[in-house]
Design an enzyme around this catalytic site. Sequence first.
Site, PDB file in Angstrom:
ATOM      1  N   GLY A  12       0.838  -1.215   0.000  1.00  0.00           N
ATOM      2  CA  GLY A  12       0.000   0.000   0.000  1.00  0.00           C
ATOM      3  C   GLY A  12       0.864   1.252   0.000  1.00  0.00           C
ATOM      4  O   GLY A  12       2.088   1.191   0.176  1.00  0.00           O
ATOM      5  N   ASP A  13       0.220   2.392  -0.275  1.00  0.00           N
ATOM      6  CA  ASP A  13       0.887   3.698  -0.236  1.00  0.00           C
ATOM      7  C   ASP A  13       1.963   3.859  -1.302  1.00  0.00           C
ATOM      8  O   ASP A  13       2.935   4.579  -1.106  1.00  0.00           O
ATOM      9  CB  ASP A  13       1.495   3.969   1.153  1.00  0.00           C
ATOM     10  CG  ASP A  13       0.499   3.719   2.261  1.00  0.00           C
ATOM     11  OD1 ASP A  13      -0.623   4.231   2.144  1.00  0.00           O
ATOM     12  OD2 ASP A  13       0.817   3.006   3.223  1.00  0.00           O
ATOM     13  N   LYS A  16      -0.569   5.065  -5.812  1.00  0.00           N
ATOM     14  CA  LYS A  16      -1.525   4.620  -6.837  1.00  0.00           C
ATOM     15  C   LYS A  16      -2.467   5.756  -7.229  1.00  0.00           C
ATOM     16  O   LYS A  16      -2.841   5.890  -8.385  1.00  0.00           O
ATOM     17  CB  LYS A  16      -2.398   3.471  -6.292  1.00  0.00           C
ATOM     18  CG  LYS A  16      -1.672   2.173  -6.112  1.00  0.00           C
ATOM     19  CD  LYS A  16      -2.623   1.102  -5.610  1.00  0.00           C
ATOM     20  CE  LYS A  16      -3.119   1.310  -4.196  1.00  0.00           C
ATOM     21  NZ  LYS A  16      -2.092   1.257  -3.163  1.00  0.00           N
ATOM     22  N   LYS A  18      -1.894   8.956  -7.291  1.00  0.00           N
ATOM     23  CA  LYS A  18      -1.214   9.891  -8.188  1.00  0.00           C
ATOM     24  C   LYS A  18      -1.128   9.315  -9.607  1.00  0.00           C
ATOM     25  O   LYS A  18      -1.396  10.019 -10.584  1.00  0.00           O
ATOM     26  CB  LYS A  18       0.203  10.140  -7.635  1.00  0.00           C
ATOM     27  CG  LYS A  18       1.119  10.928  -8.533  1.00  0.00           C
ATOM     28  CD  LYS A  18       2.537  10.847  -7.984  1.00  0.00           C
ATOM     29  CE  LYS A  18       3.567  10.867  -9.097  1.00  0.00           C
ATOM     30  NZ  LYS A  18       3.981  12.200  -9.464  1.00  0.00           N
ATOM     31  N   ASN A  38     -10.354   2.900   4.777  1.00  0.00           N
ATOM     32  CA  ASN A  38      -8.959   2.607   5.176  1.00  0.00           C
ATOM     33  C   ASN A  38      -7.969   3.204   4.183  1.00  0.00           C
ATOM     34  O   ASN A  38      -6.797   3.378   4.497  1.00  0.00           O
ATOM     35  CB  ASN A  38      -8.732   1.094   5.313  1.00  0.00           C
ATOM     36  CG  ASN A  38      -9.192   0.274   4.108  1.00  0.00           C
ATOM     37  OD1 ASN A  38      -9.900   0.766   3.245  1.00  0.00           O
ATOM     38  ND2 ASN A  38      -8.798  -0.983   4.076  1.00  0.00           N
ATOM     39  N   HIS A  41      -5.765   8.166  -0.697  1.00  0.00           N
ATOM     40  CA  HIS A  41      -5.026   8.422  -1.939  1.00  0.00           C
ATOM     41  C   HIS A  41      -4.711   9.912  -2.047  1.00  0.00           C
ATOM     42  O   HIS A  41      -5.606  10.730  -2.242  1.00  0.00           O
ATOM     43  CB  HIS A  41      -5.841   7.924  -3.139  1.00  0.00           C
ATOM     44  CG  HIS A  41      -5.936   6.422  -3.189  1.00  0.00           C
ATOM     45  ND1 HIS A  41      -6.624   5.738  -4.142  1.00  0.00           N
ATOM     46  CD2 HIS A  41      -5.397   5.481  -2.385  1.00  0.00           C
ATOM     47  CE1 HIS A  41      -6.503   4.434  -3.922  1.00  0.00           C
ATOM     48  NE2 HIS A  41      -5.767   4.260  -2.857  1.00  0.00           N
ATOM     49  N   ARG A 146     -23.551 -12.818   4.997  1.00  0.00           N
ATOM     50  CA  ARG A 146     -24.832 -12.506   4.340  1.00  0.00           C
ATOM     51  C   ARG A 146     -25.846 -11.805   5.229  1.00  0.00           C
ATOM     52  O   ARG A 146     -27.038 -11.873   4.992  1.00  0.00           O
ATOM     53  CB  ARG A 146     -25.420 -13.763   3.683  1.00  0.00           C
ATOM     54  CG  ARG A 146     -24.596 -14.190   2.484  1.00  0.00           C
ATOM     55  CD  ARG A 146     -24.688 -15.631   2.189  1.00  0.00           C
ATOM     56  NE  ARG A 146     -24.165 -16.420   3.287  1.00  0.00           N
ATOM     57  CZ  ARG A 146     -24.221 -17.740   3.338  1.00  0.00           C
ATOM     58  NH1 ARG A 146     -24.809 -18.403   2.377  1.00  0.00           N
ATOM     59  NH2 ARG A 146     -23.697 -18.401   4.359  1.00  0.00           N
ATOM     60  N   THR A 236      -5.397  -6.954   4.797  1.00  0.00           N
ATOM     61  CA  THR A 236      -6.725  -6.353   4.850  1.00  0.00           C
ATOM     62  C   THR A 236      -7.731  -7.450   4.509  1.00  0.00           C
ATOM     63  O   THR A 236      -7.355  -8.607   4.319  1.00  0.00           O
ATOM     64  CB  THR A 236      -6.809  -5.115   3.928  1.00  0.00           C
ATOM     65  OG1 THR A 236      -8.034  -4.428   4.208  1.00  0.00           O
ATOM     66  CG2 THR A 236      -6.741  -5.485   2.452  1.00  0.00           C
ATOM     67  N   ARG A 300      -0.144   7.408  11.084  1.00  0.00           N
ATOM     68  CA  ARG A 300       0.914   6.599  11.715  1.00  0.00           C
ATOM     69  C   ARG A 300       2.205   6.676  10.889  1.00  0.00           C
ATOM     70  O   ARG A 300       2.150   6.713   9.651  1.00  0.00           O
ATOM     71  CB  ARG A 300       0.489   5.123  11.781  1.00  0.00           C
ATOM     72  CG  ARG A 300      -0.597   4.851  12.778  1.00  0.00           C
ATOM     73  CD  ARG A 300      -0.961   3.374  12.800  1.00  0.00           C
ATOM     74  NE  ARG A 300      -1.704   2.967  11.605  1.00  0.00           N
ATOM     75  CZ  ARG A 300      -2.108   1.721  11.363  1.00  0.00           C
ATOM     76  NH1 ARG A 300      -1.831   0.753  12.220  1.00  0.00           N
ATOM     77  NH2 ARG A 300      -2.783   1.428  10.275  1.00  0.00           N
ATOM     78  N   ARG A 302       5.151   5.285   8.872  1.00  0.00           N
ATOM     79  CA  ARG A 302       5.275   4.025   8.126  1.00  0.00           C
ATOM     80  C   ARG A 302       6.618   3.376   8.419  1.00  0.00           C
ATOM     81  O   ARG A 302       7.620   4.079   8.586  1.00  0.00           O
ATOM     82  CB  ARG A 302       5.147   4.289   6.627  1.00  0.00           C
ATOM     83  CG  ARG A 302       3.782   4.815   6.241  1.00  0.00           C
ATOM     84  CD  ARG A 302       3.696   5.104   4.747  1.00  0.00           C
ATOM     85  NE  ARG A 302       2.384   5.665   4.427  1.00  0.00           N
ATOM     86  CZ  ARG A 302       2.166   6.613   3.521  1.00  0.00           C
ATOM     87  NH1 ARG A 302       3.157   7.120   2.830  1.00  0.00           N
ATOM     88  NH2 ARG A 302       0.949   7.065   3.302  1.00  0.00           N
ATOM     89  N   GLY A 420       8.283  12.961  -8.136  1.00  0.00           N
ATOM     90  CA  GLY A 420       7.833  14.024  -7.227  1.00  0.00           C
ATOM     91  C   GLY A 420       6.333  13.901  -7.080  1.00  0.00           C
ATOM     92  O   GLY A 420       5.688  13.165  -7.830  1.00  0.00           O
TER      93      GLY A 420
HETATM   94  P1  IMP Z   1      -7.533  -2.738   7.599  1.00  0.00           P
HETATM   95  O1  IMP Z   1      -7.569  -2.689   6.115  1.00  0.00           O
HETATM   96  O2  IMP Z   1      -7.933  -1.453   8.258  1.00  0.00           O
HETATM   97  O3  IMP Z   1      -8.277  -3.927   8.140  1.00  0.00           O
HETATM   98  O4  IMP Z   1      -6.019  -2.966   8.056  1.00  0.00           O
HETATM   99  C1  IMP Z   1      -5.304  -4.160   7.782  1.00  0.00           C
HETATM  100  C2  IMP Z   1      -3.856  -3.861   7.430  1.00  0.00           C
HETATM  101  O5  IMP Z   1      -3.807  -3.220   6.165  1.00  0.00           O
HETATM  102  C3  IMP Z   1      -3.165  -2.907   8.423  1.00  0.00           C
HETATM  103  O6  IMP Z   1      -1.800  -3.290   8.511  1.00  0.00           O
HETATM  104  C4  IMP Z   1      -3.289  -1.569   7.741  1.00  0.00           C
HETATM  105  O7  IMP Z   1      -2.282  -0.674   8.156  1.00  0.00           O
HETATM  106  C5  IMP Z   1      -3.122  -1.974   6.283  1.00  0.00           C
HETATM  107  N1  IMP Z   1      -3.773  -1.028   5.375  1.00  0.00           N
HETATM  108  C6  IMP Z   1      -5.090  -0.902   5.118  1.00  0.00           C
HETATM  109  N2  IMP Z   1      -5.316   0.065   4.214  1.00  0.00           N
HETATM  110  C7  IMP Z   1      -4.125   0.551   3.866  1.00  0.00           C
HETATM  111  C8  IMP Z   1      -3.700   1.563   2.943  1.00  0.00           C
HETATM  112  O8  IMP Z   1      -4.497   2.198   2.235  1.00  0.00           O
HETATM  113  N3  IMP Z   1      -2.351   1.770   2.880  1.00  0.00           N
HETATM  114  C9  IMP Z   1      -1.469   1.064   3.612  1.00  0.00           C
HETATM  115  N4  IMP Z   1      -1.811   0.120   4.481  1.00  0.00           N
HETATM  116  C10 IMP Z   1      -3.131  -0.144   4.607  1.00  0.00           C
END
Ligand code: IMP
Length: 446
Positions: A12-13, A16, A18, A38, A41, A146, A236, A300, A302, A420
């Site tokens: 993640g991060d 995407k 951009k 969660n 972007h 369900r 996730t 948080r 990273r 950038g």
């Molecule tokens: P959840 O998706 O909130 O259930 O989190 C599960 C794991 O996925 C955790 O480690 C989150 O930090 C990570 N996570 C969820 N969404 C993102 C995101 O958009 N970017 C980076 N990490 C994510």
Amino acid sequence: MTVTVVVGAQFGDEAKGKITDFLAADAQYVVRTGGGPNAGHSIHLAEGLVILHQLAAGVLRKGVVGVSGPGMVIQPFAIEQEIQDLERRGLLRGEVVLSDRAHVLLPLHEIEDGWQDDLRAQKNPGAGIGTTRRGIGPAYADRAARWGIRLTDLTRPAILRERLDVLYATKTHLTGLPPMDTLVGDLGEVGSRLAPRIRPTESLLWDAIARGDRILLEGAQSALLDVDFGTYPYVTSSHPTSAGALIGSGIPPTEVDAILGVSKAYTTRVGSGPFPTEDTGESGEFLRRVGGERGATTGRARRCGWLDLVMLRYAARLNGFTSFAITKVDVLGGLDEVPVCVQYVMPDGSTARDVLPSQADDLAKAQPVYERLPGWPEFHERAKERIRREGARALPSTLRRFLTRITEETGVPVEFVGFGPGRDETIRLEVGGGPSSTAGLAAWTG
Ligand code: IMP
């Protein structure tokens, strides 16, 4: 090209949002295919920073329809707020459409998410996942069980009350839930305000494909967080892979033309779970500071480390990437050497190059083996200006070497480079006949 899938290749991060925003300039539809609030972007516009959580990047472009698709779990109050914030800033230029099949993420899911992660950590202090606590896991669990609520239910008060009645009966282990009557009322109200935007989006997209419109499927989260193929249980609860993007949109596999994997030039992870190339020392601190590595959703810090080509190979095979976008190469500018992990040594002495162990515990013990590539100069404004003017040939030769190594090790050509955060800080390279995903898979077994 009609349908392009954009998927994160790491944890993640990877920027995407951009890259999707960059590609959205030529698209008619951008579809978010999974996840919910969660995601965060970040898109840097001339007017300022926008962080999209539940809306697709297309909503920022005139003439583009941004679809929040059926694979998502949508927090209706938060998405309404997101729409209103963009409207107030004058930045809602595209159209917002929400899938009637998307599931509703409720305040009780947020409470349950915290309850679940606390329970895990209580049983075993090392076992907390460190979720975003936005309710994602419980909302997807209720979908599978369900007894979930869908956006279509919000405009049908009798059905909504019936379904909530069952759902509430399954949550007796939770405290602090809003009274059901209050929730029925609030959901009915937000439902009627959102109703003009709630539609069957799969047929909208099938019609668009038939017309030859360009569609981008914008993944949220990333391959290594996939509930089956990621570092379970530190994942996730959706499928942030190319296959998941199809299920999350209703577009059939035969309509996909390109699958773009997005990776940073290094690696980051938020939350718990194995991360073989993590650097908890000076290098990690350098990447965090220079890369501005803080979660866009939770704030948080990273966890940071070097590029892991074992993971990229795995992600390439899993997703069938037809090309890569490599982002944040500017962050590494000025280093003498750039380490990249080319294989792992496992505790039993065996090596791994393109598979990940299914046990997170085993992956946590993998020792990365690094190749040290020569670094490239810092990206001063003058160098950026030259790249904007002259394109790929203005990239430093050592950076080209780094990009070539990624292709050599993964079989996937690099098509985009991000140098950038700005909209004009992405360039497209000529990829000319890179290996198809089938050829890529054959290369692994050869
Ligand atoms: P959840 O998706 O909130 O259930 O989190 C599960 C794991 O996925 C955790 O480690 C989150 O930090 C990570 N996570 C969820 N969404 C993102 C995101 O958009 N970017 C980076 N990490 C994510």
